[in-house]
Every structure is written in structure tokens, then in C-alpha cells.
Write a protein that holds these residues in place. Structure first.
Motif, PDB file in Angstrom:
ATOM      1  N   LEU A  63      46.221  41.194  59.913  1.00 20.61           N
ATOM      2  CA  LEU A  63      46.422  40.500  58.638  1.00 20.61           C
ATOM      3  C   LEU A  63      47.097  41.449  57.667  1.00 20.61           C
ATOM      4  O   LEU A  63      46.582  42.534  57.397  1.00 20.61           O
ATOM      5  N   GLN A  64      48.248  41.045  57.166  1.00 27.29           N
ATOM      6  CA  GLN A  64      49.026  41.851  56.218  1.00 27.29           C
ATOM      7  C   GLN A  64      49.242  43.282  56.730  1.00 27.29           C
ATOM      8  O   GLN A  64      49.121  44.255  55.995  1.00 27.29           O
ATOM      9  N   LEU A 105      41.320  36.606  52.986  1.00 24.62           N
ATOM     10  CA  LEU A 105      41.223  35.389  53.791  1.00 24.62           C
ATOM     11  C   LEU A 105      40.032  34.563  53.319  1.00 24.62           C
ATOM     12  O   LEU A 105      38.941  35.080  53.092  1.00 24.62           O
ATOM     13  N   VAL A 132      39.817  34.548  63.996  1.00 25.56           N
ATOM     14  CA  VAL A 132      40.634  35.049  62.886  1.00 25.56           C
ATOM     15  C   VAL A 132      39.757  35.378  61.678  1.00 25.56           C
ATOM     16  O   VAL A 132      39.960  36.389  61.004  1.00 25.56           O
ATOM     17  N   LEU A 178      52.572  37.298  57.747  1.00 27.36           N
ATOM     18  CA  LEU A 178      51.280  37.576  57.118  1.00 27.36           C
ATOM     19  C   LEU A 178      50.180  37.775  58.152  1.00 27.36           C
ATOM     20  O   LEU A 178      49.333  38.662  58.024  1.00 27.36           O
ATOM     21  N   LEU A 179      50.194  36.928  59.186  1.00 30.25           N
ATOM     22  CA  LEU A 179      49.126  36.958  60.194  1.00 30.25           C
ATOM     23  C   LEU A 179      49.736  37.013  61.584  1.00 30.25           C
ATOM     24  O   LEU A 179      50.641  36.247  61.902  1.00 30.25           O
ATOM     25  N   ARG A 230      39.700  41.033  52.184  1.00 29.94           N
ATOM     26  CA  ARG A 230      41.089  41.415  52.475  1.00 29.94           C
ATOM     27  C   ARG A 230      42.054  40.247  52.261  1.00 29.94           C
ATOM     28  O   ARG A 230      43.231  40.354  52.576  1.00 29.94           O
ATOM     29  N   VAL A 240      43.938  40.820  66.161  1.00 28.83           N
ATOM     30  CA  VAL A 240      44.334  40.025  64.998  1.00 28.83           C
ATOM     31  C   VAL A 240      44.764  40.989  63.905  1.00 28.83           C
ATOM     32  O   VAL A 240      44.042  41.945  63.583  1.00 28.83           O
ATOM     33  N   ILE A 293      36.673  40.663  55.935  1.00 33.06           N
ATOM     34  CA  ILE A 293      37.953  39.956  56.056  1.00 33.06           C
ATOM     35  C   ILE A 293      38.217  39.116  54.813  1.00 33.06           C
ATOM     36  O   ILE A 293      39.354  39.023  54.330  1.00 33.06           O
ATOM     37  N   LEU A 328      45.481  34.118  52.434  1.00 40.62           N
ATOM     38  CA  LEU A 328      45.515  33.215  53.587  1.00 40.62           C
ATOM     39  C   LEU A 328      44.314  32.278  53.512  1.00 40.62           C
ATOM     40  O   LEU A 328      43.170  32.732  53.425  1.00 40.62           O
TER      41      LEU A 328
END
Length: 252
Positions: free
Chosen positions: A65-66, A83, A52, A6-7, A81, A63, A78, A169
Motif C-alpha cells: 500500500l502506497q 485504509l 488486504v 496505490l495498491l 496507513r 500486499v 493498516i 483507500l
């Protein structure tokens, strides 16, 4: 991106002037796991979280993410998206009710043209809000001002606010700080239960080693801004370098 990841934090460095807070830190967090980051004060844990979450832009590294790079994007972008983050210092709306705190967070995910979601009540969020309050034992206090909650209850409420945005997340920065032993035990069980029931991925900073060892699938250890170890709890507990740098004093 590797299947199930995922990350990805890839060789991230962050400097503040001459101070190197992070040095080439890499992490891979799999979907659905609870991944903890530990280390002494000043090790770079909160700096890593802030990179992050988009609060800091890294000096170097990236970084993802997905599968999409989020390096340098703002926290609002973010958040949308997938998080959500809680903070070391409790971050709630003290002057409105417990219920409205969670409602505002839930409605922030639903844009309304020409209307502020914080002011315009949407009946469709009532059910999810009440479910969260019930999970954290706050149903009976839903009409009270948030400022009247105990410290532990306010920490619970902040986690509710983060969960209300329906994240993929969840970043938890010292979620049990200042809690009583009973509240800490309850919070640990709830975080684990919610992560499992929602298929939620959790990235956690926590000083309480009983919490870390009891809740984590994997753990990374930072020391002076560098990652010195990563693995399951049993491997971290027995790692000589980790014991020397951190655990030797943390579990006394």
C-alpha cells in the motif's frame, strides 16, 4: 512501485486447511480509481478484502500500500496507513447518536494522550462530521440513535464512518446490500461523487451489476479463488469466460 499505483496485490493465496480460498491473485489498483471485484458466491472476494485489510494473513504472496508492504500487519495499523473498510453486515454503534457515530470515527484518527477519543469531544471535527452527514442526507437525523435508522440509512452511516477516518483507500464490501432501488441509485452516485471530489481510491465488492458497471473504472473477476479476467466494464461485460462463469446468470 509503478507511478500512480496505490495498491498492489502480488500472487496472494489464502488457504483454510484444505480449502484454497485464493490462488495466486494479483491486482494493481491505481490512485483515484474505482476498482470492483466481482464473482459468484464463494469466489474469494471477501477473503481477498480481508487479506488486504489485515483481518487475514495470506498463506503466500504480498500486499503493498502506497509503496510500503503491509502483508500480515493488523487492521489497526493498516487503518492508520490510510485504509478504511466497510462490511457486508452493517457495523455501526447502534446505541449512540448518528452524529456521535461519525464523531467517534473522526476522532479515532487524532490520538489524545491520556484521553479516550471516543469520550473526549473535539470541536475541530464538528465541521467535517456535519459535511459527511449532509452528503448522505443524514443531517436531520443526527440526534437520533443509530439503531432507529432504516437499513439503507445505516449502510449510509457506515460509509460515513469509514470516510470520517480520512482514508486514502476505501474498501466497500457489498455497500448496497439490502437497499431499495432508490437507495442503491443514491449510494452509487454518492460513492462516485465522493471518490472524485476527494481523490479517493475505492476497492469495491458488489453483486448488483448495474452498480458495478455504472461506477467502476476497472473490474477484476474471481472464480473459485482465481482471477479469470480484468479490464474496463465494457470488456468484462463481453468476455466469454466471465459470461460463462458469472454474468450469464447475474444480469437475468
Amino acid at each position: 512501485m509503478e507511478d500512480g499505483v496505490l495498491l498492489e496485490v502480488e500472487s496472494v493465496s489464502k488457504s483454510f486447511g484444505a480449502l484454497a480460498a485464493l490462488a495466486r491473485v494479483s491486482l494493481t489498483v491505481r490512485a483515484g480509481e474505482v476498482f470492483s471485484v466481482i464473482g459468484p458466491n464463494g469466489a474469494g472476494k471477501s477473503t481477498l478484502f480481508n487479506v488486504v485489510a489485515g483481518l487475514y494473513a495470506p498463506t503466500a504472496g504480498r500486499v503493498v500500500l502506497q509503496g510500503e508492504e503491509i502483508t500480515g500487519l493488523g487492521p489497526e495499523v493498516i487503518n492508520h496507513r490510510g485504509l478504511a473498510k466497510t462490511f457486508q453486515i452493517t457495523n455501526i454503534f447502534p446505541g449512540i447518536s448518528v452524529y456521535d457515530n461519525v464523531r467517534v470515527a473522526a476522532q479515532s484518527r487524532v490520538p489524545l494522550s491520556g484521553r479516550l477519543p471516543s469520550l473526549w469531544r473535539r470541536p475541530d471535527v464538528d465541521g467535517p462530521v456535519m459535511e459527511l452527514l449532509a452528503a448522505f442526507g443524514l443531517t436531520g437525523r443526527r440526534h437520533e440513535l443509530a439503531q432507529h435508522l432504516s437499513h439503507g440509512e445505516q449502510r449510509y452511516l457506515e460509509i460515513c464512518l469509514a470516510l470520517a477516518t480520512d482514508p486514502t483507500l476505501l474498501l466497500l464490501d457489498e455497500p448496497t446490500a439490502g437497499m431499495t432501488p432508490g437507495e442503491t441509485k443514491g449510494a452509487t452516485a454518492l460513492i462516485r461523487q465522493i471518490a472524485r471530489s476527494r481523490g479517493l481510491t475505492v476497492l469495491l465488492i458488489e453483486h448488483d451489476m448495474s452498480v458495478v458497471m455504472g461506477i467502476s473504472d476497472r473490474i477484476a473477476v474471481l472464480h473459485f479463488g482465481e482471477k479469470i479476467a480484468e479490464g474496463p466494464p465494457e470488456a468484462i461485460r463481453s468476455d466469454p469466460q466471465v459470461i460463462d462463469a458469472y454474468l450469464g446468470g447475474a444480469e437475468d
